[in-house]
Each structure stands twice: as structure tokens, then as C-alpha cells.
Design a protein around this motif. Structure first.
Motif, PDB file in Angstrom:
ATOM      1  N   TRP A  54     119.194  67.929  90.296  1.00 32.92           N
ATOM      2  CA  TRP A  54     120.396  68.633  89.864  1.00 32.92           C
ATOM      3  C   TRP A  54     121.479  68.437  90.919  1.00 32.92           C
ATOM      4  N   HIS A  55     122.679  68.078  90.475  1.00 30.97           N
ATOM      5  CA  HIS A  55     123.776  67.836  91.403  1.00 30.97           C
ATOM      6  C   HIS A  55     125.124  68.057  90.715  1.00 30.97           C
ATOM      7  N   GLY A  56     126.127  68.324  91.530  1.00 31.32           N
ATOM      8  CA  GLY A  56     127.484  68.503  91.047  1.00 31.32           C
ATOM      9  C   GLY A  56     128.446  68.431  92.225  1.00 31.32           C
ATOM     10  N   PHE A  57     129.723  68.319  91.940  1.00 33.98           N
ATOM     11  CA  PHE A  57     130.762  68.200  92.972  1.00 33.98           C
ATOM     12  C   PHE A  57     131.861  69.216  92.724  1.00 33.98           C
ATOM     13  N   SER A  58     132.516  69.632  93.806  1.00 31.61           N
ATOM     14  CA  SER A  58     133.746  70.406  93.686  1.00 31.61           C
ATOM     15  C   SER A  58     134.734  69.901  94.725  1.00 31.61           C
ATOM     16  N   SER A  59     135.992  69.907  94.331  1.00 31.09           N
ATOM     17  CA  SER A  59     137.071  69.467  95.232  1.00 31.09           C
ATOM     18  C   SER A  59     138.187  70.510  95.179  1.00 31.09           C
ATOM     19  N   PRO A  60     137.932  71.702  95.741  1.00 29.92           N
ATOM     20  CA  PRO A  60     138.890  72.795  95.588  1.00 29.92           C
ATOM     21  C   PRO A  60     140.204  72.609  96.334  1.00 29.92           C
ATOM     22  N   ASP A  61     140.185  71.908  97.470  1.00 29.24           N
ATOM     23  CA  ASP A  61     141.367  71.873  98.335  1.00 29.24           C
ATOM     24  C   ASP A  61     142.144  70.567  98.322  1.00 29.24           C
ATOM     25  N   GLN A  62     141.513  69.480  97.864  1.00 29.34           N
ATOM     26  CA  GLN A  62     142.189  68.191  97.852  1.00 29.34           C
ATOM     27  C   GLN A  62     141.498  67.250  96.874  1.00 29.34           C
ATOM     28  N   GLU A  63     142.201  66.198  96.532  1.00 30.16           N
ATOM     29  CA  GLU A  63     141.632  65.176  95.662  1.00 30.16           C
ATOM     30  C   GLU A  63     140.408  64.549  96.338  1.00 30.16           C
ATOM     31  N   LEU A  64     139.437  64.197  95.539  1.00 28.30           N
ATOM     32  CA  LEU A  64     138.235  63.531  96.008  1.00 28.30           C
ATOM     33  C   LEU A  64     138.061  62.275  95.159  1.00 28.30           C
ATOM     34  N   VAL A  65     137.883  61.121  95.800  1.00 24.81           N
ATOM     35  CA  VAL A  65     137.674  59.870  95.070  1.00 24.81           C
ATOM     36  C   VAL A  65     136.310  59.332  95.475  1.00 24.81           C
ATOM     37  N   LEU A  66     135.473  59.111  94.477  1.00 28.29           N
ATOM     38  CA  LEU A  66     134.093  58.693  94.693  1.00 28.29           C
ATOM     39  C   LEU A  66     133.828  57.308  94.126  1.00 28.29           C
ATOM     40  N   LEU A  67     133.069  56.520  94.839  1.00 28.11           N
ATOM     41  CA  LEU A  67     132.484  55.288  94.316  1.00 28.11           C
ATOM     42  C   LEU A  67     131.084  55.681  93.874  1.00 28.11           C
ATOM     43  N   TRP A  68     130.741  55.414  92.619  1.00 28.14           N
ATOM     44  CA  TRP A  68     129.397  55.738  92.133  1.00 28.14           C
ATOM     45  C   TRP A  68     128.634  54.472  91.792  1.00 28.14           C
ATOM     46  N   VAL A  69     127.343  54.529  92.055  1.00 23.14           N
ATOM     47  CA  VAL A  69     126.427  53.433  91.734  1.00 23.14           C
ATOM     48  C   VAL A  69     125.257  54.061  90.995  1.00 23.14           C
ATOM     49  N   MET A  70     124.889  53.499  89.853  1.00 19.65           N
ATOM     50  CA  MET A  70     123.785  54.047  89.068  1.00 19.65           C
ATOM     51  C   MET A  70     122.810  52.937  88.700  1.00 19.65           C
ATOM     52  N   VAL A  71     121.516  53.240  88.875  1.00 18.80           N
ATOM     53  CA  VAL A  71     120.451  52.293  88.559  1.00 18.80           C
ATOM     54  C   VAL A  71     119.402  53.008  87.719  1.00 18.80           C
ATOM     55  N   PRO A  72     119.102  52.517  86.524  1.00 22.93           N
ATOM     56  CA  PRO A  72     119.834  51.511  85.766  1.00 22.93           C
ATOM     57  C   PRO A  72     121.159  52.088  85.266  1.00 22.93           C
ATOM     58  N   PRO A  73     122.040  51.239  84.715  1.00 23.00           N
ATOM     59  CA  PRO A  73     123.335  51.740  84.240  1.00 23.00           C
ATOM     60  C   PRO A  73     123.168  52.710  83.075  1.00 23.00           C
ATOM     61  N   GLY A  74     124.209  53.445  82.786  1.00 25.42           N
ATOM     62  CA  GLY A  74     124.201  54.392  81.678  1.00 25.42           C
ATOM     63  C   GLY A  74     125.366  55.359  81.751  1.00 25.42           C
ATOM     64  N   LEU A  75     125.848  55.621  82.962  1.00 24.47           N
ATOM     65  CA  LEU A  75     126.983  56.518  83.115  1.00 24.47           C
ATOM     66  C   LEU A  75     128.212  55.953  82.422  1.00 24.47           C
ATOM     67  N   ASP A  76     128.333  54.637  82.412  1.00 27.57           N
ATOM     68  CA  ASP A  76     129.464  53.983  81.758  1.00 27.57           C
ATOM     69  C   ASP A  76     129.533  54.343  80.277  1.00 27.57           C
ATOM     70  N   GLY A  77     128.397  54.373  79.604  1.00 29.63           N
ATOM     71  CA  GLY A  77     128.368  54.720  78.181  1.00 29.63           C
ATOM     72  C   GLY A  77     128.800  56.161  77.935  1.00 29.63           C
ATOM     73  N   PHE A  78     128.344  57.065  78.790  1.00 27.71           N
ATOM     74  CA  PHE A  78     128.756  58.465  78.686  1.00 27.71           C
ATOM     75  C   PHE A  78     130.273  58.575  78.837  1.00 27.71           C
ATOM     76  N   PHE A  79     130.824  57.885  79.838  1.00 20.71           N
ATOM     77  CA  PHE A  79     132.268  57.932  80.052  1.00 20.71           C
ATOM     78  C   PHE A  79     133.023  57.351  78.853  1.00 20.71           C
ATOM     79  N   ARG A  80     132.546  56.254  78.302  1.00 24.99           N
ATOM     80  CA  ARG A  80     133.249  55.650  77.160  1.00 24.99           C
ATOM     81  C   ARG A  80     133.302  56.591  75.963  1.00 24.99           C
ATOM     82  N   GLU A  81     132.241  57.367  75.760  1.00 25.27           N
ATOM     83  CA  GLU A  81     132.201  58.258  74.595  1.00 25.27           C
ATOM     84  C   GLU A  81     132.965  59.556  74.805  1.00 25.27           C
ATOM     85  N   THR A  82     133.151  59.963  76.050  1.00 24.62           N
ATOM     86  CA  THR A  82     133.795  61.254  76.287  1.00 24.62           C
ATOM     87  C   THR A  82     135.230  61.137  76.801  1.00 24.62           C
TER      88      THR A  82
END
Length: 163
Positions: free
Chosen positions: A107-135
Motif C-alpha cells: 500500500w502506498h500513496g503520495f502527498s504534496s501539500p506545500d509544493q509541486e512534486l514531479v515523479l519519474l515512475w517505472v513499473m514492471v511489468p507495465p500496466g499503469l499506462d493503461g490505467f492512465f489512458r482510461e482515466t
């Protein structure tokens, strides 16, 4: 950036020789919840069946709700800003140059209450891309209005669940 028909056409013709993307290149999407920019850089559409990679901008005051990936490992590298990552209910400070590794089923999550946060994500195997495309939406398109139930159903298609 290719449009959806070009993406569909290239999904059957992966680029076996690799490729180089410049700043701002990749499939650009706007997040449904906070309006942050997402760039999908590597995925099955572009020829990688084993790796997904992209960037996600979390505008100041936003975050990523606590969730887990049932069959995927994920890593993040903090490109800009600082915030908090929560791993199995334990908050950790994260900042530019930091790395976060998330084993499957964590279980994980992020918060950026005080400033912008920019993340590079890597996923193995892929699948996050499909979630993003649908939402998420493409720039210039209206944001998708999705209920929590709809988001959870889409997430489950990609081996992901939210608390």
C-alpha cells in the motif's frame, strides 16, 4: 505525439531498435483528479512488453491516494519538489533526487501539500499506462468525470486497487 489511431497502429509494430525522446515528448495526458501532467515514455505501445516508464506531476496541494499494485513492482525517482510518500501506513519524507521502491502488494500513496512534486515512475511489468489512458484526458479535452466506483473498476483491470 501520435494520436490514438497512430498509437493503435504502432502497438502492433514495436520499435525493436529503441528510441530517444526529448523533453516534453511522450504521450501527454492530463490527470483526471488534479490536472497534473503525465507523460508516458515507455510502454507496450512503444515496444516494451516488460517495462512501463513515465513522469507524473502532482500540483501543490494534491497527491496520489493510497493504493497497491497486485502483480507489479514500482519505483519512483523524485525529479522536482518534495512531499510525503506513505508505505504501508508509514509516512516518509521524499525530495528531489530521492528514490522510492514499492514491491507488489504494498500500500502506498503520495502527498504534496506545500509544493509541486514531479515523479519519474517505472513499473514492471507495465500496466499503469493503461490505467492512465482510461482515466485521464489529452490536453485540450475536457477532464473525465469518473465516480469512485468507475475508477476502482478501471484500476482492477490493471491489477491495482485503492483503499
Amino acid at each position: 505525439m501520435p494520436n490514438s489511431k497512430e498509437i493503435e497502429a504502432t502497438s502492433h509494430n514495436p520499435r525493436p531498435q529503441g528510441y530517444v525522446l526529448g523533453v516534453g515528448e511522450g504521450e501527454h495526458l492530463i490527470h483526471f483528479r488534479d490536472g497534473g501532467n503525465i507523460f508516458i515514455k515507455v510502454d507496450h505501445v512503444e515496444g516494451s512488453n516488460h517495462l512501463g516508464l513515465g513522469t507524473q506531476q502532482l500540483p501543490k496541494g494534491s497527491g496520489i491516494p493510497v493504493h497497491r499494485h497486485l502483480d507489479r513492482e514500482e519505483a519512483f525517482y523524485v525529479l522536482e519538489g518534495s512531499g510525503t510518500v506513505t508505505l504501508n501506513d508509514v509516512p516518509h519524507h521524499c525530495e528531489r533526487g530521492g528514490t522510492i521502491f514499492i514491491p507488489r502488494n504494498t500500500w502506498h500513496g503520495f502527498s504534496s501539500p506545500d509544493q509541486e512534486l514531479v515523479l519519474l515512475w517505472v513499473m514492471v511489468p507495465p500496466g499503469l499506462d493503461g490505467f492512465f489512458r482510461e482515466t485521464c484526458s489529452r490536453p485540450g479535452e475536457p477532464r473525465k468525470e469518473l465516480t469512485r466506483k468507475q475508477i476502482n473498476a478501471i484500476a482492477l483491470k490493471y491489477g491495482q486497487e485503492f483503499r
